[in-house]
Enzyme design. Structure first.
Site, short mmCIF file in Angstrom:
data_model
loop_
_atom_site.label_atom_id
_atom_site.label_comp_id
_atom_site.label_asym_id
_atom_site.label_seq_id
_atom_site.Cartn_x
_atom_site.Cartn_y
_atom_site.Cartn_z
CG HIS A 169 -49.60 -2.85 12.82
ND1 HIS A 169 -49.01 -3.13 14.05
CD2 HIS A 169 -49.27 -1.64 12.40
CE1 HIS A 169 -48.60 -2.03 14.51
NE2 HIS A 169 -48.60 -1.19 13.49
CG HIS B 120 -53.33 -1.80 14.41
ND1 HIS B 120 -52.73 -2.20 15.47
CD2 HIS B 120 -52.39 -0.85 13.72
CE1 HIS B 120 -51.65 -1.67 15.60
NE2 HIS B 120 -51.25 -0.89 14.58
CG HIS C 122 -45.49 1.96 10.46
ND1 HIS C 122 -46.54 3.11 10.82
CD2 HIS C 122 -45.86 1.05 11.27
CE1 HIS C 122 -47.39 2.79 11.41
NE2 HIS C 122 -47.34 1.56 12.11
CG HIS D 176 -49.30 4.47 18.95
ND1 HIS D 176 -48.87 5.25 18.22
CD2 HIS D 176 -48.68 3.32 18.35
CE1 HIS D 176 -47.74 4.89 17.35
NE2 HIS D 176 -47.90 3.48 17.55
CE1 TYR E 74 -44.82 4.33 13.70
CE2 TYR E 74 -44.75 5.73 15.71
CZ TYR E 74 -45.30 4.88 14.60
OH TYR E 74 -46.89 4.45 14.86
CD GLU F 161 -45.63 0.97 15.53
OE1 GLU F 161 -46.11 0.69 14.38
OE2 GLU F 161 -46.08 1.62 16.35
C1 M3P Z 1 -49.85 3.18 14.91
C2 M3P Z 1 -49.99 2.26 15.77
C3 M3P Z 1 -50.23 7.66 12.34
C4 M3P Z 1 -50.38 6.61 13.65
C5 M3P Z 1 -49.89 5.53 13.80
C6 M3P Z 1 -50.27 4.47 14.73
C7 M3P Z 1 -49.39 7.11 11.37
O1 M3P Z 1 -48.60 3.00 14.12
O2 M3P Z 1 -49.55 1.14 15.35
O3 M3P Z 1 -51.15 2.34 16.38
O4 M3P Z 1 -50.81 8.47 12.41
FE FE Z 2 -48.01 1.00 13.81
#
Ligand code: M3P
Ligand code: FE
Length: 314
Positions: free
Chosen positions: A150, A206, A220, A252, A261, A271
């Site tokens: 993604h 996602h 990213h 996450h 990251y 990522e």
């Molecule tokens: C992810 C993901 C931010 C959250 C990022 C989440 C940039 O990258 O893969 O779920 O706030």
């Molecule tokens: Fe991500």
């Protein structure tokens, strides 16, 4: 019918040799093609189409475009009609505009990002083949990323000026490309403003995400790994290769993904992402993260957002 998955992303790099070394040695992609303009095309071992990443020599980092693959060539015509009637201009890029790739429908998201749709790309096969395959191939390098998973686009958001490209992009992806919302961060006095959204077309949490920021850009690009152990091992590979890690292995809350990251040599954030999270479906209830708990959504263990994480992007 319609969009299948993310197909490739084209990014700018300042030192092409350093970039190729990073994506090959650290992430484990292979170069499959180069062109006269000096662009380098790479793929992951578990992907079957010719490339998922185009590296373009430039004097600055960032994204050129992202492309999603659709199932049938005729889908492109149907989607063009829907996109144009939504009020977004489209253009055709003829077959061969990108090597080994069929015609592409080009348009800009409401946030300004260049997006393309295509139906055909040269099939080269995965590194394990299709007949009695091994679970993984010999000669895996670095983190051994399976596929491009993604990307997350930063979108201009300025509520005082009435600008929220996160909301506009989310509506566009739903109404024109049949993506569905899986998760969102809602902020503002009434808690009804989308500051970030996660959207899918596949059954993973996602295939694209949007986060609000001062200006549009690339946050990213993410590559898929199989397990938490593979994520840990990927961090070892990064340390060995002196890669600049942004956020060390963690989880996450959003998507439940296991993550690291880090930056490529030009400063494009990467990522490595593991875990299928949950079964994403169009009728699955949308998960909402409130402003007071958004830290847990982003980094579940600490519950704290690191300022540089949302401030720094290309
Ligand atoms: C992810 C993901 C931010 C959250 C990022 C989440 C940039 O990258 O893969 O779920 O706030
Ligand atoms: Fe991500």
């Amino acid at each position: 019918m319609g969009v299948l998955r993310i197909g490739h992303v084209s990014i700018r790099v300042m030192d092409i040799d350093a970039a190729v070394k990073h994506y090959e040695d650290v992430l484990g992609l292979k170069t499959t093609m180069t062109d006269d303009a000096g662009n380098v095309y790479l793929k992951c071992w578990d992907e079957w189409d010719k490339y998922c990443l185009i590296l373009t020599p430039s004097d600055r980092a960032g994204i050129n475009h992202v492309a999603y693959k659709v199932q049938d060539d005729a889908d492109l015509d149907a989607l063009q009609t829907r996109i144009e009637s939504w009020g977004v201009k489209t253009a055709w890029l003829e077959e061969g505009h990108l090597p080994s790739t069929g015609r592409m429908l080009q348009f800009n998201l409401p946030s300004g990002h260049d997006m393309r749709l295509y139906a055909k790309k040269e099939y080269v096969g995965t590194d394990v083949g299709t007949l009695n395959p091994d679970p993984w191939p010999d000669g895996i390098r670095g983190a051994g990323a399976h596929w491009l998973d993604h990307l997350l686009l930063m979108c201009e958001m300025n509520p005082e000026a009435g600008i929220n490209k996160v909301e506009e992009n989310t509506r566009f992806m739903k109404e024109c490309l049949d993506f569905f919302l899986t998760e969102q961060i809602l902020v503002g006095p009434n808690g009804d403003m989308q500051a970030a959204t996660w959207m899918a077309r596949t059954s993973t949490p996602h295939d694209i995400a949007f986060v609000g920021g001062p200006v549009s850009g690339l946050h990213h690009i993410a590559f898929f790994l199989d397990s938490w152990h593979d994520v840990l091992k990927a961090a070892d590979v990064m340390a060995k290769n002196r890669v600049k890690i942004d956020v060390a292995p963690t989880r996450h809350g959003i998507t439940r993904g296991e993550t690291i990251y880090f930056f490529d040599p030009s400063g494009n954030r990467n990522e490595t992402f593991a875990g299928l999270g949950y079964l994403a479906q169009p009728d699955r209830p949308v998960t909402t993260w409130s402003e007071d708990r958004l830290g847990s959504g982003i980094f579940y263990h600490t519950g704290e957002v690191v300022a540089s994480f949302t401030d720094v992007y290309t």
